[in-house]
Motif scaffolding. Structure first.
Motif, PDB file in Angstrom:
ATOM      1  N   UNK A  52       0.809  -1.225   0.000  1.00 10.01           N
ATOM      2  CA  UNK A  52       0.000   0.000   0.000  1.00 10.01           C
ATOM      3  C   UNK A  52       0.840   1.273   0.000  1.00 10.01           C
ATOM      4  N   UNK A  73       3.358   4.663  -8.879  1.00  9.28           N
ATOM      5  CA  UNK A  73       2.621   4.561  -7.615  1.00  9.28           C
ATOM      6  C   UNK A  73       1.200   5.098  -7.699  1.00  9.28           C
ATOM      7  N   UNK A  74       0.991   6.125  -8.530  1.00  5.95           N
ATOM      8  CA  UNK A  74      -0.357   6.697  -8.587  1.00  5.95           C
ATOM      9  C   UNK A  74      -1.366   5.656  -9.104  1.00  5.95           C
ATOM     10  N   UNK A  77      -1.687   2.689  -6.471  1.00  7.60           N
ATOM     11  CA  UNK A  77      -2.440   3.005  -5.242  1.00  7.60           C
ATOM     12  C   UNK A  77      -3.901   3.319  -5.505  1.00  7.60           C
ATOM     13  N   UNK A  78      -4.169   3.869  -6.711  1.00  5.08           N
ATOM     14  CA  UNK A  78      -5.565   4.214  -7.035  1.00  5.08           C
ATOM     15  C   UNK A  78      -6.459   2.974  -7.014  1.00  5.08           C
ATOM     16  N   UNK A 105      -9.026  12.278  -1.409  1.00  6.06           N
ATOM     17  CA  UNK A 105      -7.593  11.950  -1.393  1.00  6.06           C
ATOM     18  C   UNK A 105      -7.207  11.086  -2.577  1.00  6.06           C
ATOM     19  N   UNK A 106      -8.136  10.278  -3.026  1.00  2.00           N
ATOM     20  CA  UNK A 106      -7.840   9.392  -4.153  1.00  2.00           C
ATOM     21  C   UNK A 106      -8.189  10.047  -5.496  1.00  2.00           C
ATOM     22  N   UNK A 107      -8.449  11.344  -5.425  1.00  2.00           N
ATOM     23  CA  UNK A 107      -8.628  12.106  -6.658  1.00  2.00           C
ATOM     24  C   UNK A 107      -9.965  11.897  -7.338  1.00  2.00           C
TER      25      UNK A 107
END
Lengths: 306, 253
Positions: A52, A73-74, A77-78, A105-107
Motif C-alpha cells: 500500500x 505509484x499513482x 495506489x488508485x 484523497x484518491x482524486x
C-alpha cells in the motif's frame, strides 16, 4: 489471467536489524478472496503496508494491476483500498466528512449517492453526521471500511477487519465482503479468526517468521492436509484401551464412553477396516460413530509449529 | 497532478481552523492587541519616534511578523504531526498523491491561515495606530513568502517531532526568542556595535526589516538582502522536505 497483485523477491529488514519479510513471492488473482494467515509478528501487516506504500521495501518488486508500486505509484495506489488493523480515525470529524475526505484523497470527484450507499450498506447512515469520537468500536471499524471503499477500489486489504467486533456485526461484514467479491473486487484478508478464512476465502496463504509457508486453494488445502477423526460411541464404558489396539494410537475419553481414532485421508489405507475388526476381536462394541474433518485452524497450527 | 487530493487536505486543515477558531484566530488577535496596548499605548507613549515613525506605528510590522511566524509554524507542525500521532497518516501515505501535493495541501492551508491572521492583525493594528503602507505589493510579497517559508519549517518540525514536547520545543525555545530579538520591538541599529553584529546572524532580522521597509521605507538591512535571505530559507526548507520524503524519515519505516 494476469494476477492483480504480483510480489516478487520482497524482503524487509528494519533499521533495528529485524527481518520482517524474507524473499516473499506471491500472486493474487483478480476477483478472489485471499486469506493471509499467520501468528503475531509473522509479517502480515508489513507485507500489506509495503504493497500500500506505507512501508518501504528493502528489496524486491511489487506490482498492483500491472503497475509497479514505486515507478507507477499513482496508478497502483488508485486501485487499492486499505482497512488497517488499528482504529485510526479523526475523532472530531463527522462520518460523512471523513468518508468524503478519503474519496477526495484518491482524486475522485464528489459522489454523494455512492457515499450514501456505502454508509447504508454498512449500517452507518443514521450516524452520518455523528462525530467519530461518539461511535462504538464496531462502528469505527465500519467507518474504516467505508473510507476504504469510498474511492471504489479494485483491491481491498482488510487487516484484521473483525477484531473486537461482535458476532452479529462480523457476519454483517462478511456479507459486505461477499457483495464486494460479487462486484469483482479482489480481497486480501488477514485474520486471527480461522473460521473467517474458512468461511470466506478462495485461497489461503500462511506466513510465518517473514516467509510464505504455503499458498493453496482452501478446499484443496483442507483436502490435502486435512486429517479426519473417527469417533466411536461405545455400548459399554471401558477403563483402558486394550493392549491389542495400541498400534492405532486411540484416545479414550475421560468418561470411558468414547474412543477416537485420527487418520490421514491421503493415505492408501486409512486403517479403519482393520480397526473395526480388532475392536470386535477385543469385545468392544459401539452404538454410533462419526467422522470429522480437521479445521483450517488445525492445519494452520500444525504448519506454524513446523 | 492530483488536485482533488490537494483540495481534500487543504479543506480538511481549514475546517480544523474553524473548529478551533478561538485558538486559531481569536487568541493571537487578543495577544497582539495586548502588545499594542502595552508597548504601543502604555510604554510607546514615553518613547520618542524611531527612525521618524512613532513607536506604536513602528512595531506594527514586527508584531504582524511575530504572529505570522509563530502561527505558520504552529499550524503546519500540528497539521502533519497530528495524523502521525493518531495514525491517520496511513491514509495520506497510501493515497495516489505525490510528496509535493502532500506538502502543497498542508503547507498551503497553514500559510493561508497565517496570511489571513496577519491581515486581521494588521486591521486590528489600524484601530490603535495610524497605518500607511508605502509598498503594498512588497508587503504582501513578504507576508506570503514568510508564511510559506515558516509553514514549510513548521512542516519539518511536525515530521521530526515524536512527541508534543518536541513539537513545542523549537517554536518556544528558538523561534520566539529569535523573533523577539529580531527587531520586532526595536531597530537593530539601536543596539551597541557588538550586539548589532550578533543580531545580524539572526535570520528573523532580515524578515522583519524587509517587511517594515514595505510599510515605512525604513530598514535595518538592505531590502534586497531581506528578499534573498527569505528565499534562501525557503530553498533550505524545501530541500529538507525533499530529503524527508526521499528517505521516508519519520514517515515510513
Amino acid at each position: 489471467m494476469a494476477p492483480v497483485i504480483s510480489v516478487s523477491g520482497l524482503s524487509k529488514t528494519y533499521a533495528s536489524g529485524f527481518t520482517s519479510l524474507n524473499n516473499i513471492h506471491l500472486e493474487i488473482a483478480r476477483g478472489e478472496i485471499f486469506a493471509l494467515l499467520g501468528p503475531n509478528g509473522a509479517g502480515k501487516t508489513t507485507l500489506i503496508s509495503i504493497i500500500c506504500g506505507i512501508v518501504n521495501a528493502s528489496s524486491g518488486q511489487v506490482a498492483v494491476g500491472g503497475h509497479d508500486i514505486n515507478a507507477d505509484y499513482r496508478a497502483a495506489r488508485a486501485l487499492i483500498g486499505l482497512v488497517p488493523q488499528e482504529l485510526h480515525t479523526d475523532s472530531f470529524e463527522s462520518v460523512w466528512a471523513t468518508v468524503s475526505f478519503s474519496r477526495g484523497l484518491f482524486g475522485k470527484p464528489k459522489n454523494p449517492a455512492l457515499i450514501e450507499k456505502i454508509l447504508k450498506d454498512l449500517s452507518l447512515w443514521d450516524k452520518k453526521d455523528a462525530k467519530i469520537i461518539t461511535l462504538s468500536g464496531g462502528m469505527k471499524r465500519r467507518v474504516m471500511i467505508a473510507k476504504a471503499l469510498s474511492h471504489e477500489p479494485q483491491v481491498l486489504f482488510l487487516d484484521e477487519p473483525t477484531a473486537g467486533v461482535d458476532v452479529e456485526l462480523r457476519k454483517g461484514m462478511w456479507d459486505v465482503v461477499r457483495e464486494l467479491k460479487a462486484a469483482g473486487v479482489t480481497i486480501i484478508l488477514t485474520t486471527h479468526y480461522i473460521e473467517e478464512a474458512e468461511e470466506m476465502a478462495d485461497r489461503v496463504g500462511v506466513i510465518n517468521k517473514g516467509e510464505i509457508v504455503l499458498v493453496e486453494d482452501k478446499a484443496k488445502l483442507m483436502q490435502k492436509l486435512g486429517r479426519k477423526r473417527l469417533s466411536l460411541h461405545l455400548q459399554q464404558r471401558i477403563d483402558a484401551i486394550p493392549e491389542a489396539l495400541a498400534p492405532y494410537h486411540l484416545t479414550l475419553s475421560e468418561d470411558g464412553w468414547r474412543l477416537a481414532y485420527d487418520y490421514d485421508t491421503k493415505g492408501d489405507r486409512t486403517g479403519i477396516t482393520s480397526l473395526l475388526g480388532d475392536l470386535r476381536a477385543a469385545g468392544i462394541r459401539f452404538v454410533d460413530l462419526e467422522t470429522k474433518q480437521s479445521s483450517l485452524e488445525d492445519i494452520f497450527v500444525s504448519l506454524v509449529r513446523q | 497532478m492530483n488536485l482533488r487530493a490537494v483540495g481534500a487536505i487543504y479543506k480538511f486543515e481549514m475546517a480544523r481552523t474553524w473548529r478551533t477558531i478561538l485558538q486559531s484566530i481569536v487568541s493571537p488577535v487578543v495577544s497582539t492587541s495586548l502588545y499594542f496596548v502595552v508597548f504601543g499605548a502604555a510604554i510607546g507613549s514615553r518613547i520618542s519616534e524611531v527612525q521618524g515613525v512613532s513607536y506604536g506605528t513602528f512595531i506594527v510590522p514586527g508584531l504582524v511578523m511575530l504572529s505570522v511566524l509563530t502561527q505558520s509554524i504552529a499550524n503546519a507542525s500540528f497539521g502533519i504531526y497530528f495524523p502521525k500521532f493518531i495514525g491517520t497518516i496511513y491514509e495520506i501515505l497510501s493515497a495516489p498523491i505525490s510528496h509535493f501535493e502532500i506538502v502543497l495541501g498542508y503547507v498551503g492551508a497553514a500559510a493561508t491561515k497565517s496570511i489571513v491572521l496577519g491581515l486581521i492583525i494588521l486591521a486590528t493594528a489600524g484601530l490603535f495606530v495610524p497605518l500607511h503602507i508605502q509598498h503594498p505589493v512588497w508587503m504582501l510579497t513578504f507576508l506570503v513568502l514568510t508564511a510559506i517559508t515558516f509553514s514549510l519549517f513548521g512542516f519539518i518540525i511536525g515530521i521530526w517531532a515524536d512527541g508534543f514536547e518536541k513539537l513545542q520545543m523549537i517554536p518556544m525555545l528558538v523561534v520566539t526568542p529569535l523573533t523577539f530579538l529580531g527587531g520586532s520591538f526595536y531597530s537593530v541599529n539601536m543596539l551597541p556595535p557588538t550586539w548589532h553584529t550578533i543580531a545580524l546572524l539572526n535570520p528573523v532580522v532580515y524578515l522583519i526589516s524587509g517587511f517594515r521597509w514595505s510599510f515605512y521605507e525604513i530598514a535595518d538591512v538592505r531590502v534586497e538582502i531581506s528578499v534573498a535571505m527569505t528565499l534562501g530559507f525557503l530553498v533550505i526548507c524545501m530541500s529538507i522536505i525533499w530529503w524527508i520524503f526521499k528517505t521516508g524519515y519519520r514517515l515510513k519505516h
